[in-house]
Design a protein around this motif. Structure first.
Motif, PDB file in Angstrom:
ATOM      1  N   SER A 152      21.703  44.758  33.031  1.00  0.00           N
ATOM      2  CA  SER A 152      22.286  43.858  32.038  1.00  0.00           C
ATOM      3  C   SER A 152      21.245  43.491  30.993  1.00  0.00           C
ATOM      4  O   SER A 152      20.079  43.229  31.334  1.00  0.00           O
ATOM      5  N   VAL A 153      21.658  43.476  29.732  1.00  0.00           N
ATOM      6  CA  VAL A 153      20.814  43.019  28.625  1.00  0.00           C
ATOM      7  C   VAL A 153      21.647  42.120  27.721  1.00  0.00           C
ATOM      8  O   VAL A 153      22.758  42.484  27.337  1.00  0.00           O
ATOM      9  N   LYS A 154      21.113  40.939  27.385  1.00  0.00           N
ATOM     10  CA  LYS A 154      21.733  40.040  26.418  1.00  0.00           C
ATOM     11  C   LYS A 154      20.668  39.657  25.388  1.00  0.00           C
ATOM     12  O   LYS A 154      19.479  39.581  25.713  1.00  0.00           O
ATOM     13  N   CYS A 190      24.616  41.182  36.517  1.00  0.00           N
ATOM     14  CA  CYS A 190      24.870  40.689  35.168  1.00  0.00           C
ATOM     15  C   CYS A 190      24.088  39.408  34.955  1.00  0.00           C
ATOM     16  O   CYS A 190      23.861  38.640  35.906  1.00  0.00           O
ATOM     17  N   THR A 191      23.678  39.168  33.736  1.00  0.00           N
ATOM     18  CA  THR A 191      23.039  37.906  33.378  1.00  0.00           C
ATOM     19  C   THR A 191      23.401  37.570  31.938  1.00  0.00           C
ATOM     20  O   THR A 191      23.663  38.467  31.132  1.00  0.00           O
ATOM     21  N   CYS A 192      23.452  36.286  31.617  1.00  0.00           N
ATOM     22  CA  CYS A 192      23.815  35.870  30.266  1.00  0.00           C
ATOM     23  C   CYS A 192      23.256  34.483  29.975  1.00  0.00           C
ATOM     24  O   CYS A 192      22.892  33.741  30.889  1.00  0.00           O
ATOM     25  N   VAL A 202      23.157  34.143  36.375  1.00  0.00           N
ATOM     26  CA  VAL A 202      22.763  35.399  37.006  1.00  0.00           C
ATOM     27  C   VAL A 202      23.720  35.730  38.141  1.00  0.00           C
ATOM     28  O   VAL A 202      23.968  34.895  39.017  1.00  0.00           O
ATOM     29  N   SER A 203      24.265  36.941  38.120  1.00  0.00           N
ATOM     30  CA  SER A 203      25.148  37.422  39.178  1.00  0.00           C
ATOM     31  C   SER A 203      24.428  38.518  39.954  1.00  0.00           C
ATOM     32  O   SER A 203      23.740  39.354  39.362  1.00  0.00           O
ATOM     33  N   SER A 204      24.593  38.535  41.270  1.00  0.00           N
ATOM     34  CA  SER A 204      23.885  39.528  42.082  1.00  0.00           C
ATOM     35  C   SER A 204      24.765  40.045  43.212  1.00  0.00           C
ATOM     36  O   SER A 204      25.848  39.515  43.484  1.00  0.00           O
ATOM     37  N   LEU A 205      24.277  41.084  43.881  1.00  0.00           N
ATOM     38  CA  LEU A 205      25.061  41.787  44.893  1.00  0.00           C
ATOM     39  C   LEU A 205      25.151  41.062  46.228  1.00  0.00           C
ATOM     40  O   LEU A 205      25.648  41.637  47.200  1.00  0.00           O
ATOM     41  N   ASP A 206      24.701  39.805  46.295  1.00  0.00           N
ATOM     42  CA  ASP A 206      24.931  39.003  47.493  1.00  0.00           C
ATOM     43  C   ASP A 206      26.141  38.096  47.317  1.00  0.00           C
ATOM     44  O   ASP A 206      26.290  37.094  48.013  1.00  0.00           O
TER      45      ASP A 206
END
Length: 309
Positions: A152-154, A190-192, A202-206
């Motif tokens: 992810s890039v913002k 994802c991050t924003c 921040v979103s993560s796979l956990d």
């Protein structure tokens, strides 16, 4: 005589499906609002990414994984499995430039605020910055501090926010020439930035979203209940920073109250993974993508132009 200030209107959540676009081209990987931000017309002022349009554009040899529009809606950029970044002219639908240099597929692309530079993040662990006005084939800058793929890039006016599969979110302050890094511990999907620019999400796979103070990295909140264990899924904040919003692998979009952390809504979208979403910057309007279709959602009280949806 002084009258009391009116109470602020309670935030409304988009829970009514307004439109559905069936693209018929396989899974839609990214859905975004275009650069026009017209008040009161958000229900009809979105366009699907060109990679998912009814008449597909050439330019990529493999699937397109992300797309973004410039601020004036004159250009699109896209990245995909062919390791290329493509700049498109919206009016003609033609390829303006094709940038090559990544060693792996391009997961994410973004314009800077002026629409003059494209930033691309790849599984090759790098972010590359491409000058849209230059004919030089190489990037003007490469950010390669990550130790695994960039998911992810913002971009803000002077900052680049990047999430990586190495479990770190990195913020580059371009004015100060500084790098700030926060460790989450699970691969980031994802991050924003928050709308007010004070926090990062921040979103993560956990299957956890985390709200961090942008300057200190302090954990301000955690949000759970959705499912994110396999896929790169979008997350964001609502137009007034009142709710955290996330895709989910169970076919729903989840909304949490930002301050309390309580689940406010689990919006059923479809039977498969909700891959992507986008929230309108000023109104309670949501775009979602699941399977080969795109959905537009509005609040219950919304009436479309002409009185129909």
């Amino acid at each position: 005589m002084a009258f009391p200030e009116p109470k602020p209107r309670a935030p409304e959540l988009p829970r009514t499906r307004l439109k559905t676009l069936d693209c018929g081209q396989g899974a839609v990987r990214a859905v975004r609002f275009n650069g026009e931000r017209r008040q009161g017309r958000s229900g009809s002022s979105f366009r699907p990414p060109r990679s998912a349009a009814p008449q597909p554009l050439g330019g990529h040899g493999y699937e397109v994984l992300d797309a973004a529009g410039s601020f004036d809606n004159s250009n699109l950029c896209s990245g995909g499995g062919d390791k290329a970044v493509v700049l498109w002219d919206v009016a003609s639908g033609q390829v303006v430039r094709k940038f090559r240099g990544h060693a792996g597929k391009v997961n994410t692309v973004q314009f800077n605020e002026e629409g003059t530079v494209i930033l691309s993040g790849s599984i090759d662990s790098s972010i590359r910055c491409w000058d849209c006005r230059s004919r030089k084939p190489e990037p003007v800058q490469t950010l390669d501090e990550a130790r695994d793929g960039i998911s992810s890039v913002k971009v803000s006016d002077h900052e680049v926010l990047a999430g990586s599969v190495d479990g770190r979110v990195r913020r580059y302050d371009l004015r100060m020439g500084q790098l700030f890094s926060d460790y989450v511990g699970s691969p980031i999907t994802c991050t924003c930035f928050s709308r007010d620019g004070q926090c990062t999400l921040v979103s993560s796979l956990d299957s956890t979203l985390r709200l961090l103070d942008k300057d200190t990295g302090e954990l301000l909140g955690e949000y759970t209940g959705h499912k994110n264990q396999q896929y790169k899924l979008d997350c964001c904040l609502s137009e007034r920073d009142t709710h955290v919003v996330s895709c989910s692998e169970d076919g729903k979009v989840y909304f949490w109250d930002l301050v309390e952390g309580a689940l406010a809504l689990a919006l059923p979208v479809g039977p498969s993974v909700v891959q992507s979403l986008a929230y309108h910057p000023t109104e309670p309007c949501l775009l979602t993508a699941t399977g080969g279709s795109i959905q537009c959602w509005r609040e219950e009280a919304y009436e479309a132009e002409g009185g129909t949806g």
